[in-house]
Design a protein around this motif. Structure first.
Motif, mmCIF file in Angstrom:
data_model
loop_
_atom_site.group_PDB
_atom_site.id
_atom_site.type_symbol
_atom_site.label_atom_id
_atom_site.label_comp_id
_atom_site.label_asym_id
_atom_site.label_seq_id
_atom_site.Cartn_x
_atom_site.Cartn_y
_atom_site.Cartn_z
ATOM 1 N N GLN A 22 8.516 -26.417 3.312
ATOM 2 C CA GLN A 22 9.259 -25.476 4.132
ATOM 3 C C GLN A 22 8.382 -25.032 5.300
ATOM 4 O OE1 GLN A 22 9.025 -24.821 0.541
ATOM 5 N NE2 GLN A 22 10.803 -26.189 0.416
ATOM 6 N N PRO A 23 8.982 -24.579 6.382
ATOM 7 C CA PRO A 23 8.182 -24.160 7.540
ATOM 8 C C PRO A 23 7.350 -22.926 7.231
ATOM 9 C CG PRO A 23 10.505 -23.624 7.860
ATOM 10 C CD PRO A 23 10.431 -24.481 6.650
ATOM 11 N N ASP A 24 6.163 -22.866 7.834
ATOM 12 C CA ASP A 24 5.297 -21.699 7.662
ATOM 13 C C ASP A 24 5.927 -20.472 8.312
ATOM 14 O OD1 ASP A 24 3.372 -23.231 6.376
ATOM 15 O OD2 ASP A 24 2.344 -23.712 8.247
ATOM 16 N N PRO A 25 5.736 -19.295 7.706
ATOM 17 C CA PRO A 25 6.226 -18.076 8.357
ATOM 18 C C PRO A 25 5.354 -17.744 9.566
ATOM 19 C CG PRO A 25 4.945 -17.525 6.417
ATOM 20 C CD PRO A 25 5.082 -19.029 6.431
ATOM 21 N N ASP A 26 5.832 -16.858 10.408
ATOM 22 C CA ASP A 26 5.036 -16.417 11.547
ATOM 23 C C ASP A 26 3.760 -15.737 11.064
ATOM 24 O OD1 ASP A 26 6.970 -17.337 13.289
ATOM 25 O OD2 ASP A 26 8.023 -15.412 13.346
ATOM 26 N N LEU A 27 2.735 -15.747 11.901
ATOM 27 C CA LEU A 27 1.446 -15.168 11.515
ATOM 28 C C LEU A 27 1.581 -13.677 11.201
ATOM 29 C CD1 LEU A 27 -1.563 -15.585 11.083
ATOM 30 C CD2 LEU A 27 -1.917 -15.169 13.528
ATOM 31 N N TRP A 28 2.473 -12.988 11.904
ATOM 32 C CA TRP A 28 2.613 -11.557 11.645
ATOM 33 C C TRP A 28 3.131 -11.304 10.239
ATOM 34 C CZ3 TRP A 28 7.002 -9.061 10.149
ATOM 35 C CH2 TRP A 28 8.231 -9.685 10.378
ATOM 36 N N VAL A 29 3.940 -12.235 9.699
ATOM 37 C CA VAL A 29 4.426 -12.098 8.325
ATOM 38 C C VAL A 29 3.261 -12.258 7.349
ATOM 39 C CG1 VAL A 29 5.935 -13.093 6.564
ATOM 40 C CG2 VAL A 29 6.728 -12.905 8.934
ATOM 41 N N VAL A 30 2.394 -13.221 7.612
ATOM 42 C CA VAL A 30 1.227 -13.443 6.752
ATOM 43 C C VAL A 30 0.342 -12.199 6.733
ATOM 44 C CG1 VAL A 30 -0.806 -14.872 6.375
ATOM 45 C CG2 VAL A 30 1.302 -15.915 7.234
ATOM 46 N N ILE A 31 0.118 -11.612 7.911
ATOM 47 C CA ILE A 31 -0.731 -10.416 8.000
ATOM 48 C C ILE A 31 -0.040 -9.218 7.351
ATOM 49 C CG2 ILE A 31 -1.819 -8.802 9.611
ATOM 50 C CD1 ILE A 31 -2.192 -11.172 11.522
ATOM 51 N N ALA A 32 1.274 -9.100 7.542
ATOM 52 C CA ALA A 32 2.013 -7.989 6.936
ATOM 53 C C ALA A 32 1.977 -8.070 5.413
ATOM 54 C CB ALA A 32 3.455 -7.991 7.433
ATOM 55 N N THR A 33 2.085 -9.275 4.860
ATOM 56 C CA THR A 33 2.035 -9.416 3.406
ATOM 57 C C THR A 33 0.631 -9.129 2.871
ATOM 58 O OG1 THR A 33 1.740 -11.824 3.670
ATOM 59 C CG2 THR A 33 3.971 -11.022 3.250
ATOM 60 N N LEU A 34 -0.390 -9.432 3.654
ATOM 61 C CA LEU A 34 -1.753 -9.038 3.278
ATOM 62 C C LEU A 34 -1.849 -7.514 3.222
ATOM 63 C CD1 LEU A 34 -4.791 -9.316 2.775
ATOM 64 C CD2 LEU A 34 -5.093 -9.675 5.244
ATOM 65 N N GLY A 35 -1.274 -6.854 4.217
ATOM 66 C CA GLY A 35 -1.263 -5.391 4.216
ATOM 67 C C GLY A 35 -0.529 -4.827 3.011
ATOM 68 N N ALA A 36 0.586 -5.471 2.637
ATOM 69 C CA ALA A 36 1.342 -5.019 1.473
ATOM 70 C C ALA A 36 0.525 -5.183 0.191
ATOM 71 C CB ALA A 36 2.647 -5.805 1.368
ATOM 72 N N ALA A 37 -0.210 -6.297 0.100
ATOM 73 C CA ALA A 37 -1.050 -6.515 -1.079
ATOM 74 C C ALA A 37 -2.148 -5.463 -1.171
ATOM 75 C CB ALA A 37 -1.656 -7.921 -1.034
ATOM 76 N N LEU A 38 -2.780 -5.163 -0.043
ATOM 77 C CA LEU A 38 -3.821 -4.131 -0.041
ATOM 78 C C LEU A 38 -3.245 -2.772 -0.419
ATOM 79 C CD1 LEU A 38 -5.738 -5.162 3.213
ATOM 80 C CD2 LEU A 38 -6.595 -5.317 0.864
ATOM 81 N N ALA A 39 -2.005 -2.516 -0.011
ATOM 82 C CA ALA A 39 -1.372 -1.225 -0.276
ATOM 83 C C ALA A 39 -1.102 -0.998 -1.757
ATOM 84 C CB ALA A 39 -0.066 -1.106 0.511
ATOM 85 N N VAL A 40 -0.976 -2.085 -2.537
ATOM 86 C CA VAL A 40 -0.729 -1.912 -3.975
ATOM 87 C C VAL A 40 -1.976 -2.173 -4.820
ATOM 88 C CG1 VAL A 40 1.721 -2.466 -3.774
ATOM 89 C CG2 VAL A 40 0.092 -4.298 -4.258
ATOM 90 N N VAL A 41 -3.082 -2.531 -4.168
ATOM 91 C CA VAL A 41 -4.327 -2.776 -4.890
ATOM 92 C C VAL A 41 -5.344 -1.659 -4.660
ATOM 93 C CG1 VAL A 41 -6.362 -4.275 -5.046
ATOM 94 C CG2 VAL A 41 -4.078 -5.273 -4.997
ATOM 95 N N VAL A 42 -5.448 -1.166 -3.445
ATOM 96 C CA VAL A 42 -6.506 -0.205 -3.104
ATOM 97 C C VAL A 42 -6.238 1.201 -3.640
ATOM 98 C CG1 VAL A 42 -7.748 0.899 -1.221
ATOM 99 C CG2 VAL A 42 -7.217 -1.551 -1.095
ATOM 100 N N PRO A 43 -5.065 1.815 -3.418
ATOM 101 C CA PRO A 43 -4.844 3.181 -3.912
ATOM 102 C C PRO A 43 -4.856 3.224 -5.441
ATOM 103 C CG PRO A 43 -3.218 2.594 -2.247
ATOM 104 C CD PRO A 43 -3.900 1.330 -2.635
ATOM 105 N N PRO A 44 -5.672 4.077 -6.059
ATOM 106 C CA PRO A 44 -5.772 4.097 -7.531
ATOM 107 C C PRO A 44 -4.453 4.343 -8.241
ATOM 108 C CG PRO A 44 -7.562 5.352 -6.532
ATOM 109 C CD PRO A 44 -6.617 5.009 -5.420
ATOM 110 N N GLY A 45 -3.627 5.254 -7.724
ATOM 111 C CA GLY A 45 -2.363 5.546 -8.382
ATOM 112 C C GLY A 45 -1.429 4.360 -8.426
ATOM 113 N N VAL A 46 -1.325 3.646 -7.320
ATOM 114 C CA VAL A 46 -0.462 2.464 -7.275
ATOM 115 C C VAL A 46 -1.064 1.331 -8.098
ATOM 116 C CG1 VAL A 46 0.702 0.819 -5.757
ATOM 117 C CG2 VAL A 46 0.315 3.161 -4.984
#
Length: 242
Positions: A22-46
């Motif tokens: 399948q075609p690769d997503p745009d780079l901004w999608v890749v970066i946004a999903t990295l941000g989403a992963a960090l958002a659920v890994v870094v904060p202790p409560g989440v």
């Protein structure tokens, strides 16, 4: 004849859908999903919630390697405090037991690395189907209600996305999952190191490996760090197309 031809075309279409690229997503999608992963890994409560997914991969790694090394897998338990237990029967010592014990902390980052390799070649749908299949196989070995619930929820999410979502949503979901495995696979080793520095976690995977191999637990902990950080580096480069 028409029915057979129709079935053949359907199977061909399904094969192309799963194993095609399948075609690769745009780079901004890749970066946004990295941000989403960090958002659920870094904060202790989440992290206390999202860590359940890492535990699934951790215990799944123990179970898979136990089977591959000829041990008898008797069951897997997942607990609400994000701990888990995988029980297998076989020789109490030897290479099979060592590999099984070493597979827990290394499984999430290595799964992330493998997922990044698939995404780098455009196999988004294949990644989603493989993840669903692995979760279904793992479900058979779960031996407690909370474990069944978490694996069913995870498998259901993969199944729904792979069947019902459009390609853009599938790509974003797949990248978010792989980023989560890569980033989330780093944190448990640091948590284990912190517990051991306070005199806790005396029966951790690293300590079990130390007793099995007579190699200091600190060296096994270093291996866990090396695998997770190298996987994050290599997988991240593939995902970011560097």
């Amino acid at each position: 004849m028409e029915s057979l031809a129709s079935t053949s075309l359907s199977l061909t279409g399904l094969w192309d859908r799963v194993f095609g690229s399948q075609p690769d997503p745009d780079l901004w999608v890749v970066i946004a999903t990295l941000g989403a992963a960090l958002a659920v890994v870094v904060p202790p409560g989440v992290w206390r919630i999202s860590r359940n997914a890492i535990t699934i991969a951790h215990e799944g790694g123990h179970g898979l390697v136990a089977l591959l090394t000829g041990r008898t897998l008797t069951g897997i338990r997942l607990h609400s405090d994000t701990s888990g237990l995988t029980v297998s029967r076989g020789r109490p010592r030897g290479l099979g037991m060592i590999l099984t014990a070493a597979a827990g902390y290394t499984a999430p980052p290595l799964l992330g690395l493998g997922g990044a390799a698939l995404l780098a070649t455009g196999h988004i749908t294949l990644l989603l189907w493989l993840a669903t299949a692995l979760l279904l196989v793992m479900l058979v070995m779960i031996r407690n209600a909370y474990g069944v619930l978490t694996v069913v929820l995870a498998g259901g999410a993969f199944l729904l996305v792979s069947w019902l979502a459009d390609p853009q949503v599938q790509a974003a979901f797949a990248y978010a999952v792989v980023w989560f495995l890569l980033v989330g696979g780093v944190r448990p080793a640091f948590e284990l190191q912190a517990k051991r520095s306070r005199g806790g976690a005396g029966d951790s995977d690293a300590d079990q490996l130390s007793r099995l191999t007579h190699v200091p637990a600190g060296l096994w902990l270093f291996l866990f760090h090396a695998v997770s950080l190298c996987s994050l580096t290599g997988g991240g480069r593939w995902l970011l197309r560097l």
